[in-house]
Each structure stands twice: as C-alpha cells, then as structure tokens.
Design a protein around this motif. Structure first.
Motif, PDB file in Angstrom:
ATOM      1  N   ARG A 104       0.820  -1.218   0.000  1.00  0.00           N
ATOM      2  CA  ARG A 104       0.000   0.000   0.000  1.00  0.00           C
ATOM      3  C   ARG A 104       0.849   1.262   0.000  1.00  0.00           C
ATOM      4  O   ARG A 104       0.554   2.221  -0.694  1.00  0.00           O
ATOM      5  CB  ARG A 104      -0.932  -0.003   1.202  1.00  0.00           C
ATOM      6  CG  ARG A 104      -1.654   1.318   1.475  1.00  0.00           C
ATOM      7  CD  ARG A 104      -2.653   1.724   0.378  1.00  0.00           C
ATOM      8  NE  ARG A 104      -3.662   0.728   0.180  1.00  0.00           N
ATOM      9  CZ  ARG A 104      -4.729   0.538   0.957  1.00  0.00           C
ATOM     10  NH1 ARG A 104      -4.933   1.320   1.983  1.00  0.00           N
ATOM     11  NH2 ARG A 104      -5.579  -0.428   0.693  1.00  0.00           N
ATOM     12  N   CYS A 105       1.926   1.279   0.781  1.00  0.00           N
ATOM     13  CA  CYS A 105       2.743   2.498   0.871  1.00  0.00           C
ATOM     14  C   CYS A 105       3.848   2.533  -0.190  1.00  0.00           C
ATOM     15  O   CYS A 105       4.698   3.413  -0.162  1.00  0.00           O
ATOM     16  CB  CYS A 105       3.327   2.671   2.275  1.00  0.00           C
ATOM     17  SG  CYS A 105       4.650   1.534   2.719  1.00  0.00           S
ATOM     18  N   HIS A 106       3.809   1.575  -1.116  1.00  0.00           N
ATOM     19  CA  HIS A 106       4.785   1.503  -2.214  1.00  0.00           C
ATOM     20  C   HIS A 106       6.214   1.369  -1.700  1.00  0.00           C
ATOM     21  O   HIS A 106       7.144   1.997  -2.221  1.00  0.00           O
ATOM     22  CB  HIS A 106       4.654   2.705  -3.146  1.00  0.00           C
ATOM     23  CG  HIS A 106       3.274   2.909  -3.672  1.00  0.00           C
ATOM     24  ND1 HIS A 106       2.718   2.089  -4.621  1.00  0.00           N
ATOM     25  CD2 HIS A 106       2.313   3.808  -3.334  1.00  0.00           C
ATOM     26  CE1 HIS A 106       1.483   2.483  -4.874  1.00  0.00           C
ATOM     27  NE2 HIS A 106       1.206   3.517  -4.104  1.00  0.00           N
ATOM     28  N   ALA A 107       6.378   0.556  -0.663  1.00  0.00           N
ATOM     29  CA  ALA A 107       7.708   0.326  -0.108  1.00  0.00           C
ATOM     30  C   ALA A 107       8.592  -0.409  -1.107  1.00  0.00           C
ATOM     31  O   ALA A 107       8.125  -1.296  -1.823  1.00  0.00           O
ATOM     32  CB  ALA A 107       7.598  -0.479   1.190  1.00  0.00           C
ATOM     33  N   ASP A 108       9.835  -0.033  -1.130  1.00  0.00           N
ATOM     34  CA  ASP A 108      10.822  -0.742  -1.943  1.00  0.00           C
ATOM     35  C   ASP A 108      11.273  -2.018  -1.247  1.00  0.00           C
ATOM     36  O   ASP A 108      11.650  -2.987  -1.901  1.00  0.00           O
ATOM     37  CB  ASP A 108      12.044   0.153  -2.184  1.00  0.00           C
ATOM     38  CG  ASP A 108      11.679   1.437  -2.899  1.00  0.00           C
ATOM     39  OD1 ASP A 108      11.103   1.366  -3.991  1.00  0.00           O
ATOM     40  OD2 ASP A 108      11.958   2.523  -2.333  1.00  0.00           O
ATOM     41  N   HIS A 109      11.244  -1.984   0.102  1.00  0.00           N
ATOM     42  CA  HIS A 109      11.733  -3.108   0.899  1.00  0.00           C
ATOM     43  C   HIS A 109      10.892  -3.285   2.157  1.00  0.00           C
ATOM     44  O   HIS A 109      10.393  -2.304   2.710  1.00  0.00           O
ATOM     45  CB  HIS A 109      13.182  -2.880   1.354  1.00  0.00           C
ATOM     46  CG  HIS A 109      14.115  -2.568   0.248  1.00  0.00           C
ATOM     47  ND1 HIS A 109      14.610  -3.526  -0.606  1.00  0.00           N
ATOM     48  CD2 HIS A 109      14.639  -1.400  -0.170  1.00  0.00           C
ATOM     49  CE1 HIS A 109      15.400  -2.954  -1.499  1.00  0.00           C
ATOM     50  NE2 HIS A 109      15.429  -1.663  -1.252  1.00  0.00           N
ATOM     51  N   ILE A 110      10.782  -4.522   2.582  1.00  0.00           N
ATOM     52  CA  ILE A 110      10.290  -4.847   3.912  1.00  0.00           C
ATOM     53  C   ILE A 110      11.523  -5.283   4.690  1.00  0.00           C
ATOM     54  O   ILE A 110      12.286  -6.144   4.229  1.00  0.00           O
ATOM     55  CB  ILE A 110       9.258  -5.988   3.894  1.00  0.00           C
ATOM     56  CG1 ILE A 110       8.014  -5.580   3.107  1.00  0.00           C
ATOM     57  CG2 ILE A 110       8.900  -6.427   5.309  1.00  0.00           C
ATOM     58  CD1 ILE A 110       7.029  -6.722   2.870  1.00  0.00           C
ATOM     59  N   ILE A 111      11.721  -4.685   5.855  1.00  0.00           N
ATOM     60  CA  ILE A 111      12.869  -5.059   6.682  1.00  0.00           C
ATOM     61  C   ILE A 111      12.341  -5.854   7.862  1.00  0.00           C
ATOM     62  O   ILE A 111      11.541  -5.363   8.658  1.00  0.00           O
ATOM     63  CB  ILE A 111      13.643  -3.821   7.166  1.00  0.00           C
ATOM     64  CG1 ILE A 111      14.009  -2.919   5.983  1.00  0.00           C
ATOM     65  CG2 ILE A 111      14.901  -4.266   7.916  1.00  0.00           C
ATOM     66  CD1 ILE A 111      14.615  -1.589   6.388  1.00  0.00           C
ATOM     67  N   THR A 112      12.794  -7.107   7.951  1.00  0.00           N
ATOM     68  CA  THR A 112      12.297  -8.030   8.965  1.00  0.00           C
ATOM     69  C   THR A 112      13.399  -9.014   9.337  1.00  0.00           C
ATOM     70  O   THR A 112      14.303  -9.269   8.537  1.00  0.00           O
ATOM     71  CB  THR A 112      11.061  -8.792   8.450  1.00  0.00           C
ATOM     72  OG1 THR A 112      10.598  -9.700   9.450  1.00  0.00           O
ATOM     73  CG2 THR A 112      11.357  -9.559   7.179  1.00  0.00           C
ATOM     74  N   ARG A 113      13.296  -9.577  10.522  1.00  0.00           N
ATOM     75  CA  ARG A 113      14.218 -10.638  10.897  1.00  0.00           C
ATOM     76  C   ARG A 113      13.716 -11.993  10.415  1.00  0.00           C
ATOM     77  O   ARG A 113      14.394 -13.004  10.596  1.00  0.00           O
ATOM     78  CB  ARG A 113      14.429 -10.647  12.414  1.00  0.00           C
ATOM     79  CG  ARG A 113      15.329  -9.529  12.867  1.00  0.00           C
ATOM     80  CD  ARG A 113      15.847  -9.705  14.266  1.00  0.00           C
ATOM     81  NE  ARG A 113      14.875  -9.342  15.289  1.00  0.00           N
ATOM     82  CZ  ARG A 113      14.265 -10.203  16.100  1.00  0.00           C
ATOM     83  NH1 ARG A 113      14.494 -11.493  16.014  1.00  0.00           N
ATOM     84  NH2 ARG A 113      13.409  -9.780  17.012  1.00  0.00           N
ATOM     85  N   ASN A 114      12.545 -12.041   9.819  1.00  0.00           N
ATOM     86  CA  ASN A 114      11.956 -13.302   9.350  1.00  0.00           C
ATOM     87  C   ASN A 114      11.620 -13.234   7.858  1.00  0.00           C
ATOM     88  O   ASN A 114      10.459 -13.327   7.488  1.00  0.00           O
ATOM     89  CB  ASN A 114      10.681 -13.610  10.150  1.00  0.00           C
ATOM     90  CG  ASN A 114      10.932 -13.674  11.628  1.00  0.00           C
ATOM     91  OD1 ASN A 114      11.861 -14.348  12.062  1.00  0.00           O
ATOM     92  ND2 ASN A 114      10.140 -12.979  12.396  1.00  0.00           N
ATOM     93  N   PRO A 115      12.618 -13.071   6.993  1.00  0.00           N
ATOM     94  CA  PRO A 115      12.312 -12.916   5.572  1.00  0.00           C
ATOM     95  C   PRO A 115      11.632 -14.132   4.952  1.00  0.00           C
ATOM     96  O   PRO A 115      10.869 -13.990   3.987  1.00  0.00           O
ATOM     97  CB  PRO A 115      13.669 -12.644   4.925  1.00  0.00           C
ATOM     98  CG  PRO A 115      14.672 -13.169   5.889  1.00  0.00           C
ATOM     99  CD  PRO A 115      14.059 -13.035   7.253  1.00  0.00           C
TER     100      PRO A 115
END
Length: 141
Positions: A104-115
C-alpha cells in the motif's frame, strides 16, 4: 528509498534486545534522520504498547508510542488491506498485514528478521543486516 519496518525491529530498539539492537538501531537512525522514508503498519503501535507496558510500565509504553509516531509514517490496516491479508496464503496473519501495508505504501523493501515468512515478490524482503549492506552500496554508487 521507502521501507516498511517490521514490528520486531521496533522492539529490538525499544527493549534494547542485545543480539539484534545494533542493526535495528541503525535502521531507526536512518529513519529518524530522514535518510530513508520509513513506514510501519499501524498494528505495530498496539503490539509495541502491549509488550512494553507489560515488560516495563505505562509511562515507558506511552513514551514508546510518541517515539514511533515521531519517527515513522504509519499505514492504517483498512478494509482492503485486511481483506487482502485474510485472502492471502500467508501462514501468519500479522505478516500478511505487514506485507499488504508495504504494498500500500509503495515500499521498496520490507525489513524483517523473518524474511522466509514473506513472498519473494516485490517489495523485496531483507533482514536488517542485508538492508544496511544494500543501503551502503546504494549510497556509494
């Protein structure tokens, strides 16, 4: 660069989780300085509040809410995001909400410890360490 920051990274910083703190704090600092455009799902507020209040106290939880509000833009889980999450094939509903908030926010990346909990489609899913390496490479190119 737009990113969606997963709730666990927020907790890594606010609860000073030693093993994960450094990378998560560096990402938080990039957001704070405006070097990246960082979003969080609005569901992160209630998760963080609950955990910090239970572990510490109401005053600390209230302070955490102000920090989140002041550093990150939030994406509200409206009916469309909720329906997308419900209808998705995710094994975890919260991860589905995070993913569809990132879209929705047009993120280029999701940053997570659980990819591994996210699909390999766009937006790209990176660990904090992977994102920091990517960011350093990107600013040096």
């Amino acid at each position: 660069m737009r990113v969606l920051v997963d709730t666990k990274l927020l907790l890594d910083v606010l609860a000073r989780r030693d093993e994960f703190y450094d990378a998560s704090a560096r990402i938080w600092t990039l957001a704070e300085r405006g070097e990246i455009e960082a979003f969080i799902s609005a569901i992160s507020f209630n998760h963080v509040y609950y955990i910090i209040r239970k572990a510490r106290d109401k005053t600390t939880a209230d302070t955490a809410m102000k920090l989140l509000r002041d550093v990150f833009d939030s994406v509200a889980p409206d009916t469309r995001i909720v329906n997308q999450a419900i209808d998705s094939e995710f094994g975890d509903f919260e991860d589905a909400l995070q993913f569809h908030s990132a879209v929705r926010c047009h993120a280029d990346h999701i940053i997570t410890r659980n990819p591994g909990d996210f699909p390999t489609t766009k937006p790209a899913v990176l660990t904090p360490e992977e994102f920091l390496a990517f960011w350093i490479e990107d600013i040096n190119s």
